[in-house]
Design a protein around this motif. Structure first.
Motif, PDB file in Angstrom:
ATOM      1  N   TYR A 479     -25.492 -15.386  -7.088  1.00  0.00           N
ATOM      2  CA  TYR A 479     -24.581 -14.711  -6.166  1.00  0.00           C
ATOM      3  C   TYR A 479     -23.994 -13.486  -6.858  1.00  0.00           C
ATOM      4  O   TYR A 479     -23.459 -13.583  -7.964  1.00  0.00           O
ATOM      5  N   ASN A 480     -24.064 -12.344  -6.194  1.00  0.00           N
ATOM      6  CA  ASN A 480     -23.420 -11.119  -6.671  1.00  0.00           C
ATOM      7  C   ASN A 480     -22.644 -10.507  -5.520  1.00  0.00           C
ATOM      8  O   ASN A 480     -23.084 -10.542  -4.363  1.00  0.00           O
ATOM      9  N   PHE A 481     -21.477  -9.903  -5.850  1.00  0.00           N
ATOM     10  CA  PHE A 481     -20.572  -9.441  -4.817  1.00  0.00           C
ATOM     11  C   PHE A 481     -20.072  -8.033  -5.125  1.00  0.00           C
ATOM     12  O   PHE A 481     -19.861  -7.684  -6.283  1.00  0.00           O
ATOM     13  N   THR A 482     -19.852  -7.252  -4.087  1.00  0.00           N
ATOM     14  CA  THR A 482     -19.110  -5.991  -4.179  1.00  0.00           C
ATOM     15  C   THR A 482     -18.188  -5.921  -2.968  1.00  0.00           C
ATOM     16  O   THR A 482     -18.553  -6.334  -1.868  1.00  0.00           O
ATOM     17  N   MET A 483     -16.975  -5.372  -3.180  1.00  0.00           N
ATOM     18  CA  MET A 483     -16.045  -5.275  -2.060  1.00  0.00           C
ATOM     19  C   MET A 483     -15.030  -4.154  -2.261  1.00  0.00           C
ATOM     20  O   MET A 483     -13.910  -4.389  -2.703  1.00  0.00           O
ATOM     21  N   PRO A 484     -15.373  -2.911  -1.911  1.00  0.00           N
ATOM     22  CA  PRO A 484     -14.341  -1.881  -1.801  1.00  0.00           C
ATOM     23  C   PRO A 484     -13.591  -2.060  -0.484  1.00  0.00           C
ATOM     24  O   PRO A 484     -14.093  -2.668   0.461  1.00  0.00           O
ATOM     25  N   PHE A 485     -12.373  -1.530  -0.428  1.00  0.00           N
ATOM     26  CA  PHE A 485     -11.615  -1.617   0.813  1.00  0.00           C
ATOM     27  C   PHE A 485     -10.679  -0.431   0.922  1.00  0.00           C
ATOM     28  O   PHE A 485     -10.322   0.209  -0.078  1.00  0.00           O
ATOM     29  N   VAL A 486     -10.284  -0.108   2.142  1.00  0.00           N
ATOM     30  CA  VAL A 486      -9.406   1.029   2.418  1.00  0.00           C
ATOM     31  C   VAL A 486      -8.370   0.593   3.451  1.00  0.00           C
ATOM     32  O   VAL A 486      -8.527  -0.428   4.131  1.00  0.00           O
ATOM     33  N   GLY A 487      -7.323   1.401   3.580  1.00  0.00           N
ATOM     34  CA  GLY A 487      -6.300   1.119   4.570  1.00  0.00           C
ATOM     35  C   GLY A 487      -5.586   2.392   4.979  1.00  0.00           C
ATOM     36  O   GLY A 487      -5.499   3.357   4.220  1.00  0.00           O
ATOM     37  N   VAL A 488      -5.074   2.410   6.200  1.00  0.00           N
ATOM     38  CA  VAL A 488      -4.320   3.544   6.716  1.00  0.00           C
ATOM     39  C   VAL A 488      -3.229   2.990   7.623  1.00  0.00           C
ATOM     40  O   VAL A 488      -3.415   1.955   8.281  1.00  0.00           O
ATOM     41  N   GLY A 489      -2.075   3.660   7.638  1.00  0.00           N
ATOM     42  CA  GLY A 489      -0.991   3.157   8.471  1.00  0.00           C
ATOM     43  C   GLY A 489       0.088   4.188   8.685  1.00  0.00           C
ATOM     44  O   GLY A 489       0.068   5.292   8.133  1.00  0.00           O
ATOM     45  N   MET A 490       1.060   3.803   9.519  1.00  0.00           N
ATOM     46  CA  MET A 490       2.199   4.663   9.811  1.00  0.00           C
ATOM     47  C   MET A 490       3.433   3.777   9.971  1.00  0.00           C
ATOM     48  O   MET A 490       3.366   2.699  10.576  1.00  0.00           O
ATOM     49  N   ARG A 491       4.549   4.246   9.408  1.00  0.00           N
ATOM     50  CA  ARG A 491       5.820   3.544   9.510  1.00  0.00           C
ATOM     51  C   ARG A 491       6.864   4.470  10.121  1.00  0.00           C
ATOM     52  O   ARG A 491       6.979   5.627   9.717  1.00  0.00           O
ATOM     53  N   TRP A 492       7.604   3.936  11.085  1.00  0.00           N
ATOM     54  CA  TRP A 492       8.678   4.702  11.715  1.00  0.00           C
ATOM     55  C   TRP A 492       9.978   3.930  11.563  1.00  0.00           C
ATOM     56  O   TRP A 492      10.084   2.782  12.009  1.00  0.00           O
ATOM     57  N   GLN A 493      10.952   4.534  10.895  1.00  0.00           N
ATOM     58  CA  GLN A 493      12.252   3.906  10.708  1.00  0.00           C
ATOM     59  C   GLN A 493      13.236   4.564  11.661  1.00  0.00           C
ATOM     60  O   GLN A 493      13.694   5.682  11.459  1.00  0.00           O
ATOM     61  N   ALA A 494      13.571   3.831  12.734  1.00  0.00           N
ATOM     62  CA  ALA A 494      14.382   4.410  13.799  1.00  0.00           C
ATOM     63  C   ALA A 494      15.793   4.729  13.344  1.00  0.00           C
ATOM     64  O   ALA A 494      16.421   5.672  13.851  1.00  0.00           O
ATOM     65  N   ASP A 495      16.341   3.968  12.392  1.00  0.00           N
ATOM     66  CA  ASP A 495      17.716   4.204  11.957  1.00  0.00           C
ATOM     67  C   ASP A 495      17.783   5.084  10.714  1.00  0.00           C
ATOM     68  O   ASP A 495      18.809   5.146  10.055  1.00  0.00           O
ATOM     69  N   TRP A 496      16.687   5.766  10.403  1.00  0.00           N
ATOM     70  CA  TRP A 496      16.700   6.673   9.255  1.00  0.00           C
ATOM     71  C   TRP A 496      17.517   7.906   9.593  1.00  0.00           C
ATOM     72  O   TRP A 496      17.462   8.438  10.699  1.00  0.00           O
ATOM     73  N   ALA A 497      18.249   8.415   8.619  1.00  0.00           N
ATOM     74  CA  ALA A 497      19.033   9.638   8.816  1.00  0.00           C
ATOM     75  C   ALA A 497      19.149  10.358   7.491  1.00  0.00           C
ATOM     76  O   ALA A 497      19.406   9.748   6.455  1.00  0.00           O
ATOM     77  N   ALA A 498      18.958  11.678   7.522  1.00  0.00           N
ATOM     78  CA  ALA A 498      19.105  12.475   6.310  1.00  0.00           C
ATOM     79  C   ALA A 498      20.588  12.597   5.949  1.00  0.00           C
ATOM     80  O   ALA A 498      21.472  12.487   6.801  1.00  0.00           O
ATOM     81  N   ALA A 499      20.845  12.817   4.670  1.00  0.00           N
ATOM     82  CA  ALA A 499      22.229  12.996   4.229  1.00  0.00           C
ATOM     83  C   ALA A 499      22.798  14.267   4.854  1.00  0.00           C
ATOM     84  O   ALA A 499      22.161  15.326   4.836  1.00  0.00           O
ATOM     85  N   PRO A 500      24.004  14.216   5.461  1.00  0.00           N
ATOM     86  CA  PRO A 500      24.558  15.402   6.123  1.00  0.00           C
ATOM     87  C   PRO A 500      24.888  16.498   5.119  1.00  0.00           C
ATOM     88  O   PRO A 500      25.275  16.231   3.985  1.00  0.00           O
ATOM     89  N   ALA A 501      24.712  17.743   5.545  1.00  0.00           N
ATOM     90  CA  ALA A 501      25.043  18.887   4.690  1.00  0.00           C
ATOM     91  C   ALA A 501      26.565  18.995   4.546  1.00  0.00           C
ATOM     92  O   ALA A 501      27.310  18.660   5.466  1.00  0.00           O
ATOM     93  N   PRO A 502      27.040  19.444   3.391  1.00  0.00           N
ATOM     94  CA  PRO A 502      28.494  19.565   3.191  1.00  0.00           C
ATOM     95  C   PRO A 502      29.115  20.543   4.181  1.00  0.00           C
ATOM     96  O   PRO A 502      28.571  21.613   4.444  1.00  0.00           O
TER      97      PRO A 502
END
Length: 587
Positions: A479-502
């Motif tokens: 028995y001989n094996f090879t297994m490359p793999f890949v992945g792709v995705g997207m994350r959305w953080q609804a409560d994300w907010a940038a730091a307010p400018a002074p």
């Protein structure tokens, strides 16, 4: 019993053995070769303590408490190639075959939310297990010559299988950002299909146990699959180390599978029939006679099924994530899966009979217990991620895991071996709160040379085949094996907010006007100003008006500002003063 009837019995019983291939939820050992999730795999599967997005529903539900309001959509795809060179029961080396897994992305769609609650957080998602659903050739042509597929007694294909997990969970955070306790329920639903070749050689008329003329094809379909398990976890973040642990409860996969058997091509086979014949009901002999069922190949009592029960393991995960360096997260974790509880597969035909054997004999197919003898798997994982400028993330990790089968029980049916998995990932903030994820990796499964196989060719002929022939083993080979793999995705953080400018506030009007300190550089930030002496405020009065207080003040010298006075004043400026009284620092 006639040879053809023995063959039909063998065909049906061996078809039942295909049920050993049924999958469940994804785990890295046993039936499944990889951890799941683009971000988790990018960290080498070390994502127990650090789980903080909706994929925590799968690995550690306590991570829901740290996820905020997020949505994750991702998919991974593995390219498994199995090279198998079989040594048959006669000691002959057969042509090499290649098996591949179905080229289907393994998706995740999951979200977390809190409904405005402070200490309770919730999650829901749909996952697909990272299963190796294999397909092999049904025949082989080498140098212009046709050969039967060497692995045919183990597996031909799993095409038609579709498995999904629906998960819902919640986390309680009695100490926000420090302690989270989570629980999730996983419901496994779907359908499973498998096709195998089987032998009806009885050792009497047929003397070569792997004669392809005595091969039949069995198609098994199990639908629907419905089962459930519970996953619980805890995460404690005292800092700078975050600790996490989770468990998945064991469960049994059970159901009734339909079986369709295509008879071998050997001339000894005749029109013997199999039927469902319970003691009572529409398919009992009193309601549907054997003659009626045998005459109609589409008769509903020709539908034969078998009840199957297959045990799946308890899974324990523990991890520790180090947060000592800003923007760098490193985790070490350990995973234990108790596959050794799967000692055998129980297959019980549901009132399945062979009718008209020898023109007068009926034969009931009995229960079967198919040995599996799996062993526990253990994996040690190390990985992490580094955030750059709040807009990029780099991941890297890997793990080692032992295989769930020793040589004696390894076969092309369930591929597993000791393995080293390495992977890396990259994320970029595309918009405010939206991240894109990429991942690539490789699983190195160690080659195996099996010469002491105990995986037998199923041949449950009654009476049994002659003892002098001995069992036919089907798992020997390289028995001989090879297994490359890949992945792709997207994350959305609804409560994300940038730091307010002074934003600098307008000074509050008053009768007291501050006097600029000549030692203060007003171009510097507020927290670096005020190193000079403080000037007393000047009170504005109408021209020509003179008061005793002002006269007295004019005659006295301004006292020197001592080092002690400066020392006491700095903390007050650090808490909100900017180079003097009457102005507030920017927020």
């Amino acid at each position: 019993m006639r040879q053809r009837d023995r063959a039909v019995i063998a065909a049906l019983c061996v078809a039942l053995s295909a049920l050993t291939m049924m999958p469940s939820r994804a785990s890295a050992g046993g039936f499944y070769l990889l951890e799941r999730g683009t971000r988790s795999l990018g960290r080498g599967g070390a994502f127990v303590a650090g789980a903080d997005d909706p994929s925590a529903l799968w690995i550690n539900p306590a991570g829901i408490g740290f996820a905020g309001e997020q949505l994750v959509v991702d998919a991974t795809l593995g390219f498994l190639d199995v090279e198998y060179t079989r040594i048959d029961s006669g000691g002959n080396t057969m042509p090499t075959v290649h098996g591949t897994n179905a080229p289907l992305p393994i998706p995740t769609i999951a979200g977390t939310f809190d409904f405005g609650l402070e200490h309770f957080h919730f999650g829901a998602g749909v996952f697909a297990p990272n299963a190796a659903l294999m397909s092999y050739p049904q025949s082989l042509t080498v140098d212009g010559m046709d050969y039967p597929a060497p692995q045919r007694y183990s597996l031909l294909t799993m095409e038609g299988s579709l498995i999904a997990t629906i998960a819902v969970g919640a986390a309680w955070t009695p100490l926000p950002d420090e302690l989270s306790i989570g629980l999730a329920v996983h419901g496994v639903v779907g359908a499973f299909a498998a096709r195998v070749a089987l032998s009806a050689c009885d050792g009497a008329i047929c003397t070569f146990p792997e004669d392809p003329e005595y091969d039949g094809i069995a198609q098994m379909n199990l639908s629907p699959i419905i089962t459930a398990s519970v996953v619980g976890g805890v995460t404690w973040n005292p800092g700078p180390v975050r600790l996490g642990a989770s468990f998945s409860t064991p469960f049994s996969l059970s159901g009734d599978a339909s079986i369709d058997v295509r008879a071998p091509s050997a001339a000894a086979f005749g029109p013997s029939a199999t039927r469902h014949r319970p003691d009572a009901g529409p398919c009992s002999v009193g309601e549907a006679s054997d003659e009626e069922v045998q005459a109609d190949p589409n008769h509903p009592c020709r539908d034969t099924t078998a009840a199957v029960n297959l045990n799946f393991p308890f899974i324990l995960r523990v991890g520790a994530e180090l947060l000592a360096i800003e923007n760098l997260r490193l985790e070490a974790s350990f995973v234990w899966e108790t596959w050794s509880m799967q000692r055998e597969v129980s297959v019980v035909p549901n009132d399945v009979w062979i009718i008209d054997a020898l023109n007068f004999l009926d034969y009931e197919i009995g229960a079967m217990n198919i040995p599996r003898n799996m062993r526990d798997t253990f994996s040690v994982r190390l990985g992490g991620e580094y955030t750059i400028d709040g807009s990029y993330q780099i991941r890297l990790g890997g793990y080692f895991e032992n295989g769930s089968f020793d040589d004696a029980y390894l076969s092309p049916l369930t591929i597993d071996s000791d393995k080293i998995v390495v992977a890396g990932g990259f994320s970029m903030r595309l918009f405010d709160g939206v991240w894109g994820d990429l991942m690539v990796g490789y699983a190195h499964l160690f080659s195996r040379q099996v010469r002491d196989s105990r995986v037998t060719q199923q041949n449950p002929i009654r009476p049994p085949v002659p003892d002098n022939r001995g069992p036919v083993y089907v798992g020997n080979g390289d028995y001989n094996f090879t297994m490359p793999f890949v992945g792709v995705g997207m994350r959305w953080q609804a409560d994300w907010a940038a730091a307010p400018a002074p934003v600098e506030e307008e000074p509050v009007p008053s009768e007291t006007t501050p006097v600029e300190d000549p030692a203060v550089d007003s171009s510097q930030p507020w927290y670096q100003q005020g190193s000079g002496a403080q000037a007393e405020p000047v009170t504005t009065v109408p021209p020509g008006t003179e008061t005793p207080a002002s006269t007295e003040a004019s005659e006295e010298e301004t006292p020197d500002v001592t080092e002690e006075t400066q020392t006491e004043d700095r903390p007050r400026r650090g808490r909100g003063r900017r180079g003097g009284r009457g102005r507030r620092p920017p927020r």
